[in-house]
Scaffold this motif. Structure first.
Motif, short mmCIF file in Angstrom:
data_model
loop_
_atom_site.label_atom_id
_atom_site.label_comp_id
_atom_site.label_asym_id
_atom_site.label_seq_id
_atom_site.Cartn_x
_atom_site.Cartn_y
_atom_site.Cartn_z
N PRO A 177 12.54 59.17 35.51
CA PRO A 177 13.58 59.57 36.47
C PRO A 177 14.23 58.35 37.12
CG PRO A 177 11.40 59.93 37.39
CD PRO A 177 11.19 59.55 35.95
N VAL A 178 15.42 58.56 37.66
CA VAL A 178 16.15 57.50 38.33
C VAL A 178 15.56 57.26 39.71
CG1 VAL A 178 18.41 56.79 39.23
CG2 VAL A 178 18.27 58.08 37.08
N ALA A 179 15.21 56.02 40.02
CA ALA A 179 14.68 55.68 41.34
C ALA A 179 15.83 55.44 42.31
CB ALA A 179 13.80 54.44 41.26
N PHE A 180 15.76 56.09 43.46
CA PHE A 180 16.75 55.85 44.51
C PHE A 180 16.09 56.05 45.87
CE2 PHE A 180 17.12 60.33 43.29
CZ PHE A 180 17.17 61.01 44.49
N ASP A 181 16.62 55.35 46.88
CA ASP A 181 16.06 55.42 48.23
C ASP A 181 16.54 56.67 48.96
OD1 ASP A 181 14.56 53.03 48.31
OD2 ASP A 181 16.38 51.86 48.61
N ARG A 214 27.35 57.59 35.03
CA ARG A 214 26.98 56.28 34.49
C ARG A 214 26.15 55.59 35.58
NH1 ARG A 214 30.66 52.72 33.91
NH2 ARG A 214 29.77 51.61 32.13
N ILE A 215 24.85 55.44 35.32
CA ILE A 215 23.91 55.00 36.36
C ILE A 215 23.27 53.67 35.96
CG2 ILE A 215 21.81 55.59 37.63
CD1 ILE A 215 22.45 58.50 37.23
N TRP A 216 23.15 52.78 36.95
CA TRP A 216 22.48 51.50 36.73
C TRP A 216 20.98 51.75 36.58
CZ3 TRP A 216 24.06 46.75 35.57
CH2 TRP A 216 23.15 45.69 35.69
N ARG A 217 20.44 51.34 35.42
CA ARG A 217 19.00 51.46 35.18
C ARG A 217 18.41 50.06 35.03
NH1 ARG A 217 17.06 56.54 34.04
NH2 ARG A 217 15.25 55.56 35.04
N GLN A 218 17.37 49.79 35.80
CA GLN A 218 16.70 48.49 35.77
C GLN A 218 15.24 48.73 36.10
OE1 GLN A 218 18.71 45.47 38.06
NE2 GLN A 218 17.09 43.95 37.78
N LYS A 219 14.37 48.41 35.15
CA LYS A 219 12.95 48.73 35.30
C LYS A 219 12.32 48.01 36.48
CE LYS A 219 8.62 48.92 32.68
NZ LYS A 219 7.97 48.62 31.38
N ASP A 220 12.64 46.73 36.65
CA ASP A 220 12.13 45.94 37.77
C ASP A 220 12.98 44.68 37.88
OD1 ASP A 220 10.93 43.77 36.10
OD2 ASP A 220 9.53 45.35 35.50
N PRO A 221 12.76 43.87 38.93
CA PRO A 221 13.63 42.70 39.13
C PRO A 221 13.56 41.67 38.02
CG PRO A 221 12.42 43.25 41.14
CD PRO A 221 11.82 44.07 40.05
N SER A 222 12.52 41.70 37.20
CA SER A 222 12.34 40.67 36.17
C SER A 222 13.14 40.94 34.89
CB SER A 222 10.86 40.53 35.81
OG SER A 222 10.38 41.72 35.18
N ILE A 224 31.38 59.52 37.01
CA ILE A 224 30.97 58.87 38.26
C ILE A 224 30.05 57.68 37.95
CG2 ILE A 224 29.88 59.20 40.51
CD1 ILE A 224 30.38 62.21 40.20
N ASP A 225 30.45 56.51 38.41
CA ASP A 225 29.61 55.31 38.28
C ASP A 225 28.74 55.18 39.52
OD1 ASP A 225 30.83 54.80 35.91
OD2 ASP A 225 31.96 53.05 36.58
N ILE A 226 27.43 54.99 39.31
CA ILE A 226 26.48 54.90 40.43
C ILE A 226 25.67 53.61 40.26
CG2 ILE A 226 24.70 56.11 41.73
CD1 ILE A 226 25.48 58.65 40.15
N GLU A 227 25.78 52.73 41.26
CA GLU A 227 25.12 51.44 41.20
C GLU A 227 24.39 51.16 42.51
OE1 GLU A 227 28.08 48.43 39.36
OE2 GLU A 227 29.30 50.08 40.14
N PRO A 228 23.44 50.23 42.50
CA PRO A 228 22.77 49.86 43.76
C PRO A 228 23.67 48.98 44.61
CG PRO A 228 21.96 48.51 41.93
CD PRO A 228 22.88 49.54 41.33
N VAL A 281 17.27 44.20 43.61
CA VAL A 281 16.91 45.51 43.06
C VAL A 281 15.40 45.62 42.88
CG1 VAL A 281 17.13 47.01 41.04
CG2 VAL A 281 19.14 45.82 41.91
N ILE A 282 14.84 46.70 43.36
CA ILE A 282 13.42 47.00 43.13
C ILE A 282 13.29 47.75 41.81
CG2 ILE A 282 11.40 48.26 43.97
CD1 ILE A 282 12.54 47.91 46.81
N LYS A 283 14.07 48.82 41.70
CA LYS A 283 14.14 49.60 40.46
C LYS A 283 15.37 50.49 40.52
CE LYS A 283 11.58 52.81 37.50
NZ LYS A 283 10.35 53.62 37.32
N ASP A 284 16.14 50.50 39.45
CA ASP A 284 17.33 51.35 39.35
C ASP A 284 18.25 51.19 40.56
OD1 ASP A 284 16.30 52.26 36.94
OD2 ASP A 284 15.33 54.00 37.83
N LEU A 285 18.34 52.24 41.39
CA LEU A 285 19.25 52.23 42.54
C LEU A 285 18.56 51.81 43.84
CD1 LEU A 285 21.06 55.62 41.78
CD2 LEU A 285 21.75 53.31 41.08
N ALA A 286 17.27 51.59 43.80
CA ALA A 286 16.51 51.21 45.00
C ALA A 286 16.52 49.69 45.18
CB ALA A 286 15.07 51.72 44.90
N VAL A 287 16.86 49.24 46.38
CA VAL A 287 16.91 47.81 46.66
C VAL A 287 16.00 47.46 47.83
CG1 VAL A 287 19.27 47.62 45.80
CG2 VAL A 287 18.89 48.03 48.24
#
Length: 265
Positions: free
Chosen positions: A65-69, A20-28, A110-114, A122-128
């Motif tokens: 795809p899921v964005a992550f740092d 279960r992954i946090w998805r967020q296109k952008d901060p807006s 598994i829950d995965i969040e930023p 948040v910039i996008k998804d899991l990237a902050v």
């Protein structure tokens, strides 16, 4: 007699997981948790390699795809970092890139969040965005050490206890786990580590007072919470930095304020 071949094959079988992954296109836009299935995951994969497998699957399906740092993937750079089942970097005291899938079981959800902190938008998804840390370091300024030929190693003796403590503080990689783990979203362990490793060494003395008051003032301006000595920061720190560094920071800060040091406006 039962053959061991079947057991060997079963031991090599990969894990099937629900993510279960946090998805967020952008901060807006508002984000949400989205569920995915991954199969045949090797226990020897790192957590980031598992996310790579998911992203390959999403790309093949035509999904985003899921964005992550991430960067070095060796536990050194501090770029990686996510909340895994509510814990910063996951169930082991290490970086996300050094967390292996053998820490989980077949069939796990598994829950995965930023990182959870308003100074880390948040910039996008899991990237902050962790540039708040950069600004805290910049507020500390420079050290007035002349350039040129390096001094002889024993020219200025440093007590071993101080040198060891300075080295321990300098191991901070700025990943942000301390902030994400703290209920107050405090950055005191990070700031204390950056203040302490110079405050204990001779070359850090000329700017010692100005450094601590300016860095603490900057962390307050960034919106980090206050420290209430809960200890989650040190527990989550992949380098095991002790809360003693926070005590050293508070000691330096009080001394600097009594000496008349004031933060730059």
């Amino acid at each position: 007699m039962q053959s061991s071949v079947g057991n060997t094959d079963a031991g090599k079988r990969g894990m099937n997981l629900t993510l279960r992954i946090w998805r967020q296109k952008d901060p807006s836009v508002k984000g949400k948790m989205v569920s995915y299935k991954v199969t045949d995951i090797s226990p020897d994969m790192s957590f980031l390699e598992m996310l790579d497998v998911l992203n390959e699957q999403l790309i093949m399906q035509g999904d985003d795809p899921v964005a992550f740092d991430h960067d070095c993937r060796e536990g050194i750079c501090g770029m990686c970092g996510v909340m895994i089942n509510g814990e910063a970097h996951g169930p082991q005291q290490t970086t996300t890139c050094q967390l292996h899938m053998r820490s989980f079981k077949d069939g796990d959800k598994i829950d995965i969040e930023p990182w959870r902190a308003s100074p880390f938008p948040v910039i996008k998804d899991l990237a902050v965005d962790r540039r708040a840390f950069d600004r805290i370091i910049q507020a500390g300024g420079y050290i007035s050490v002349p350039t040129g030929t390096a001094p002889e190693a024993h020219a200025t003796p440093v007590p071993k206890k101080d040198s060891d403590a300075a080295f321990d503080a300098a191991t901070c990689i700025g990943c942000g786990a301390c902030v994400a783990a703290c209920p107050n979203a405090s950055s005191m362990l990070f700031t204390a580590a950056k203040v302490t490793h110079l405050g204990l060494l001779p070359q850090g003395q000329p700017e010692r007072d100005d450094r601590v008051v300016n860095m603490v003032a900057q962390q307050d301006r960034e919106g980090f919470g206050g420290c209430t000595n809960i200890g989650e920061c040190s527990h989550a720190c992949p380098k095991g930095i002790s809360m003693e560094t926070i005590s050293r920071l508070n000691h330096d800060l009080l001394g600097a304020l009594r000496a008349g040091a004031r933060p730059k406006s």
